[in-house]
Design an enzyme around this catalytic site. Structure first.
Site, PDB file in Angstrom:
ATOM      1  N   GLU A 462       6.314  12.728 -46.513  1.00  0.00           N
ATOM      2  CA  GLU A 462       7.629  13.528 -46.990  1.00  0.00           C
ATOM      3  C   GLU A 462       8.720  12.654 -47.533  1.00  0.00           C
ATOM      4  O   GLU A 462       9.712  12.171 -46.931  1.00  0.00           O
ATOM      5  CB  GLU A 462       8.046  13.871 -45.455  1.00  0.00           C
ATOM      6  CG  GLU A 462       7.310  15.213 -45.158  1.00  0.00           C
ATOM      7  CD  GLU A 462       7.638  15.864 -43.660  1.00  0.00           C
ATOM      8  OE1 GLU A 462       7.639  16.858 -43.443  1.00  0.00           O
ATOM      9  OE2 GLU A 462       7.815  14.949 -42.830  1.00  0.00           O
ATOM     10  N   GLU A 538      -1.292  18.280 -42.248  1.00  0.00           N
ATOM     11  CA  GLU A 538      -0.718  18.756 -41.051  1.00  0.00           C
ATOM     12  C   GLU A 538      -0.904  20.406 -40.932  1.00  0.00           C
ATOM     13  O   GLU A 538      -0.595  21.141 -41.752  1.00  0.00           O
ATOM     14  CB  GLU A 538       0.821  18.317 -40.907  1.00  0.00           C
ATOM     15  CG  GLU A 538       1.119  16.906 -40.680  1.00  0.00           C
ATOM     16  CD  GLU A 538       2.727  16.734 -40.918  1.00  0.00           C
ATOM     17  OE1 GLU A 538       3.462  17.498 -40.280  1.00  0.00           O
ATOM     18  OE2 GLU A 538       2.966  15.379 -41.293  1.00  0.00           O
TER      19      GLU A 538
END
Length: 1025
Positions: A462, A538
């Site tokens: 991220e 994820e």
């Protein structure tokens, strides 16, 4: 000196990531004999400095007095290293109320103004004395190694400045040789809580500070091995192997190196080669490096299923062939590649059964011991995980060593996240930060290169996408062509990733976010020109009572070969042990330390609790991921098929156990060995004929695959896989009934039958009293029930200061579900038939939202039969449940008496999370039925129940139930388990229907539509005795 060093403010200059720090390299131990290196004995050349240090605290580095460099300050206290100072009981940090553990997911814990950090920058001053052997002082090089310091530090030795380092998750190594003296030496380490590096470490975790990994000294001879990189190679048939060894030596002129490869105690390959290389370019060769190859015919291969390791020793020899020092590494022969759109190990396409794992300990925070790491990895292996993602930073070195030995694939991830930047990729596009980005991956690769368990390098998490990521990707691909690279940022499919690795993409639904769309999984791999495998970095956000719909992911993975699995978010609830004012322990989350900003309980997303007790969801993951398929083929004769998903292992330690059950009672059973080749299948006939089952019975076949012998990660009898197959039984005929006796009262009706006596209230239309053998069973009237204490997935937002209008809790509140007004619309009593029919209306203002019709049949044998119809208004959202609530008296269940049921269990299960919840006749203490999630919510449901025995009460039918000492209202208001207070009595929820819990993520409506309770009509029934 200290003033000048501090005045430089290296910690907020992004171009300065270190001063005087030695180059990164693979781990070194400098054994002084080849045998010691081979046997991995403790090296006398390495000394730990862990233990008690002295500690002083300041609100800013400028406040640290100069004389601290040479002597401890009067207020210095003892502190444990490794440790986070905010969690150390001796820490006097209450002088700065903001210097507490901070949990934030995205927001930076300080004003975002890179590279600057607040002037009020908590500073920990560590010191200790140590001595070194005289022969270390006489010759050679003495280094100090800090395995992890958060977030940046200056190092001083004997009053002199040694150097500076940041990047909290990789070693910082310095040459101490010229700073040492005989006798006691003083180390002083000035640790800063915040640095410009903190902008690159914005991971979803607790923010804490200190020397949180080990500190050690390493002594190397004058001429020594500096770095060794080992690359296993397999031929095109994955049969024969070759080991490439690239090394660097200090002062290596005239020296040679001897390499020996061992398989257990057997030496399988050797060579000796002088230091120096062939010409590299027109300027010549390296004189301090060497490259050599060991050829190994048909080596035993390494995989997560068969983690066979060799031991490689490398000994530096002087001109006379005498040994100077030795280094050694575990070696696994395996080939990692992407071919045909599939990630492969040793030629076989993987199915990643993965978990994201933060380094977290409930008591010590970021300090994890080797024993704790092993506990996590053993739990993973026992629950059918084969992979771990180091989210989101390089881990403690022990993790990789254990994954090599136990057999787990690893995604090693750079310590890089800029989630709090706007846009997220702002720093990745800024050339001033390029070196800081690049160094985070180059140093990780340098440290961890030799571990066979690492099959993928990750550029971080991220951080958007920019030229810095392209540079990182290019460097890794050149430095290590033997492994693929992944990176999710920028949309999960940029040129900087070899694997499409989205987070929280769904099996069935596009999420067309601007700039970074997330397509439905099968659609994504089918996009024009897209040939890469897809592995979710994820998925399945396991926050609290979650993981609904997990089985759908695994069906998709098995249906589409290029969907190669993923990594659940995440492994452990990041709760910290804390005490209430009256001394009770609880698990703290964001805000519990007065920390701001905070993201509340969003740190509690684990498959296991902070103490590593499994969540019920862990059992669902184990079942979905199991490496065997078990299918009922025929009932007459009873024939099953067993399919192995092992890629490399034969079933040399597996047996099939089977049981034939009727209403939970075993009527036949047996077991047999399994002889399956990798990816093989076999059919087995268990019985020539099924026995006849009683009318109305529940009949099923339980199949289990167990390991009769212990393994390095499992005990004798460990269960690897299980499946339950339902079998038909004749239908039962209705039984004639005799009505109970009715007596009309002024305000209601009294009904008597056998040992039971009921009272119905005319005004409310509800059963308000139920006595058995003269003992009252109810604390309040039996009523409809449509509410559940909101789950984390119902709350629907990860932000502490934003409400989510689309969250289920907001939609329920908007619809008035919390403020329904009940009215009894009519009640019809037929005493001669023993029947009472009541219509109930549930209103918000004058608007009728729910209409229910209760038909009560009271029988002479003491049974109350309930048939309940529910009509949900069209404007209502999906309801959390449709059922009945009973607040029972304490007398119902005797002290110590267990609850028993015939239904799904034994653990908690919900309609979209019941793959692993088998039908059976289960028993449990009352308190075990309550799942103590860190953040209290609805919990403890057991689905598809046919019979429930609760002390003096028996329930029959087909329903879901939960039983608790706490009401749904109290669960909804509590913030921790310690807030819950037994209210007296027992709260029994009987549900005809219950909405799914979801779990694709925890910030949107992640319950799949097929598990919603949409507006319309519903019918359910049960019998109370």
């Amino acid at each position: 000196m200290l003033r000048e060093i501090v005045a430089r403010q290296d910690w907020q200059t992004q171009a300065i990531t270190a001063v005087n720090r030695l180059p990164a390299h693979t781990p070194l131990f400098s054994w002084r004999s080849e045998a010691a290196a081979r046997d991995d004995l403790a090296s006398p050349s390495r000394t730990l400095l862990d233990g008690e240090w002295r500690f002083s605290f300041f609100e800013a580095p400028e406040l640290v007095p100069e004389h601290w460099l040479v002597e401890d300050l009067p207020d210095a206290c003892a502190i444990k290293v490794p440790g986070n100072w905010q969690l150390d009981a001796a820490y006097p940090g209450l002088r700065l109320a903001t210097d507490v553990p901070i949990y934030t997911n995205i927001k930076y814990p300080f004003p975002c103004d890179p590279p600057r950090v607040p002037a009020e920058n908590p500073t920990g001053c560590y010191s200790r004395e140590f001595s070194v052997p005289a022969d270390w002082l006489a010759s050679g090089q003495t280094r100090i190694i800090f395995d992890g310091v958060d977030s940046a530090f200056h190092l001083f030795c004997n009053g002199r400045w040694v150097g500076y380092s940041q990047d909290s998750r990789l070693p910082a190594e310095f040459d101490l040789t010229s700073f040492l003296c005989g006798g006691d030496n003083r180390l002083a380490v000035l640790v800063l809580r915040w640095s410009d590096g903190s902008y690159l470490e914005d991971q979803d975790m607790w923010r804490m500070s200190g020397i949180f990994r080990s500190v050690s000294l390493l002594h190397k001879p004058v001429r020594h091995l500096m770095d060794i990189r080992v690359t296993p190679e397999l031929d095109a048939c994955y049969r024969d192997g070759r080991l490439k060894i690239a090394l660097q030596a200090a002062n290596g002129a005239g020296l040679s190196v001897a390499a020996c490869l061992y398989d257990g105690g057997e030496r399988v390959a050797t060579l000796r080669q002088p230091i120096g290389t062939q010409a590299i370019d027109e300027k010549g060769a390296y004189d301090d490096r060497a490259e050599c190859w060991l050829e190994v015919a048909a080596p035993r291969k390494w995989s997560a299923e068969t983690p066979h390791l060799y031991r490689l020793t490398l000994t530096l020899l002087d001109e006379q062939g005498e040994p100077i020092e030795s280094e050694a590494y575990d070696v696994g022969f395996r080939a990692v590649e992407i071919r045909g759109g599939l990630l492969r190990v040793n030629g076989q396409p993987l199915l990643i059964r993965g978990a994201n794992r933060h380094e977290h300990d409930v008591a010590s925070g970021h300090v994890v011991t080797p024993a704790a790491i092993e506990q996590d990895l053993l739990l993973m292996k026992r629950h059918n995980f084969n992979s771990v993602r180091c989210s989101h930073y390089p881990n403690h070195p022990e993790l990789y060593r254990l994954c090599d030995r136990l057999g787990l694939y690893v995604v090693d991830e750079a310590n890089l996240e800029t989630h709090g930047m706007t846009p997220m990729g702002r720093l990745a596009r800024d050339p001033a930060w390029s070196n800081a980005f690049l160094e985070r991956v180059t140093r990780m690769v340098a440290r961890d290169f030799n571990h066979p368990s690492i099959i993928i390098w990750s550029l971080g998490n991220e951080s958007g996408y920019g030229p810095a990521h392209d540079a990182m990707y290019g460097w890794v691909k050149r430095a290590d062509p033997s492994r693929p690279v992944q990176y999710e940022g920028g949309g999960a499919d940029t040129p900087a990733t070899d694997i499409i690795c989205p987070m929280y993409a769904r099996t069935h639904q596009d999420q067309p976010f601007p700039a970074v769309p997330k397509w439905a999984l099968a659609k994504w791999i089918g996009l024009p020109g897209e040939t890469r495998p897809l592995i979710l970095c994820e998925y399945a956000h396991a926050m609290g009572n979650s993981l609904g719909g997990y089985a759908h992911y695994w069906q998709a993975f098995r249906d589409h070969p290029r969907l190669q699995g993923g990594f659940v978010w995440d492994w452990v609830d990041q709760g910290l042990d804390k005490l209430t004012d009256d001394g009770r322990h609880f698990w703290a989350y964001g805000g519990d330390f007065g920390d701001t900003p905070n993201d509340r309980q969003f740190c509690c997303n684990g498959l296991v609790f902070p103490d590593r007790t499994p969540h019920p969801a862990l059992f669902e993951a184990r079942r979905a991921q199991q490496p065997f398929g078990l299918t009922l083929l025929e009932r007459q004769p009873l024939t099953v098929e067993i399919r192995s998903e092992y890629l490399f292992r034969e079933t040399d330690n597996e047996r099939l156990q089977w049981r034939l059950c009727e209403d939970g009672v075993v009527v036949s059973q047996g077991e047999c060995p399994l002889t399956l080749a990798p990816q093989g299948s076999m059919m087995l006939t268990l019985l020539e004929r099924l026995p006849a089952f009683a009318p109305g019975a529940l009949a099923w076949l339980d199949l289990a695959i167990v390991q009769p012998a212990a393994t390095p990660w499992s005990a004798v009898g460990h269960e690897v896989a299980r499946q339950q197959c339902m079998l038909p039984a004749p239908l039962s005929l209705p039984v004639a009934r005799t009505p109970a006796t009715f007596i009309e009262l002024a305000d209601g009706w009294q009904i008597r039958a056998a040992a039971s006596e009921w009272r119905l209230d005319k005004a409310s239309g509800r059963v308000q009293s139920w006595c058995k053998l003269g003992r009252e069973q109810l604390k309040e009237a039996i009523a409809d029930h449509f509410y559940r204490a909101p789950l984390d997935n119902d709350i629907g937002t990860s932000e502490a200061d934003h409400a989510d209008p689309n969250a289920w809790i907001a939609r329920w509140q908007e619809a008035g579900l919390n403020e329904l007004q009940h009215r009894c619309l009519d009640m019809v009593v037929s005493p001669d038939q023993g029947v009472v029919t009541v219509h109930h209306g549930y209103f918000v203002g004058d608007a009728l939202k729910l209409l229910t019709r209760w038909r009560h049949e009271f029988d002479q044998d003491g049974a109350m039969r309930l048939a309940i119809e529910v009509q949900v208004a069209a404007e209502m959202p999906s309801l959390p449940r449709i059922g009945a609530r009973l607040w029972l008296t304490d007398e119902v269940l005797a002290t110590g008496e267990e609850v028993s049921w015939l239904g799904r269990g034994p653990h908690e299960n919900y309609p979209d999370r019941l793959l692993a919840a088998d039908l059976g006749r289960w028993q449990s203490p009352l308190d075990v039925l309550h799942t103590a999630y860190v953040f209290p919510t609805d919990n403890g449901l057991r689905c598809d129940t046919r019979q429930l025995q609760l002390g003096s009460i028996e329930v029959e039918g087909l329903f879901h139930f939960s039983l608790s000492r706490f009401s749904q209202q109290q669960l909804a208001q509590a913030r921790h388990q310690t807030d819950l207070v037994a209210e007296g009595g027992l709260h029994l929820c009987l549900d005809g229907f219950h909405m799914g819990i979801g779990g694709d993520d925890s910030w949107s409506q992640s319950v799949r539509p097929e598990y919603w309770l949409q507006p319309g009509g519903y019918y359910w029934n049960c019998v109370l005795r």
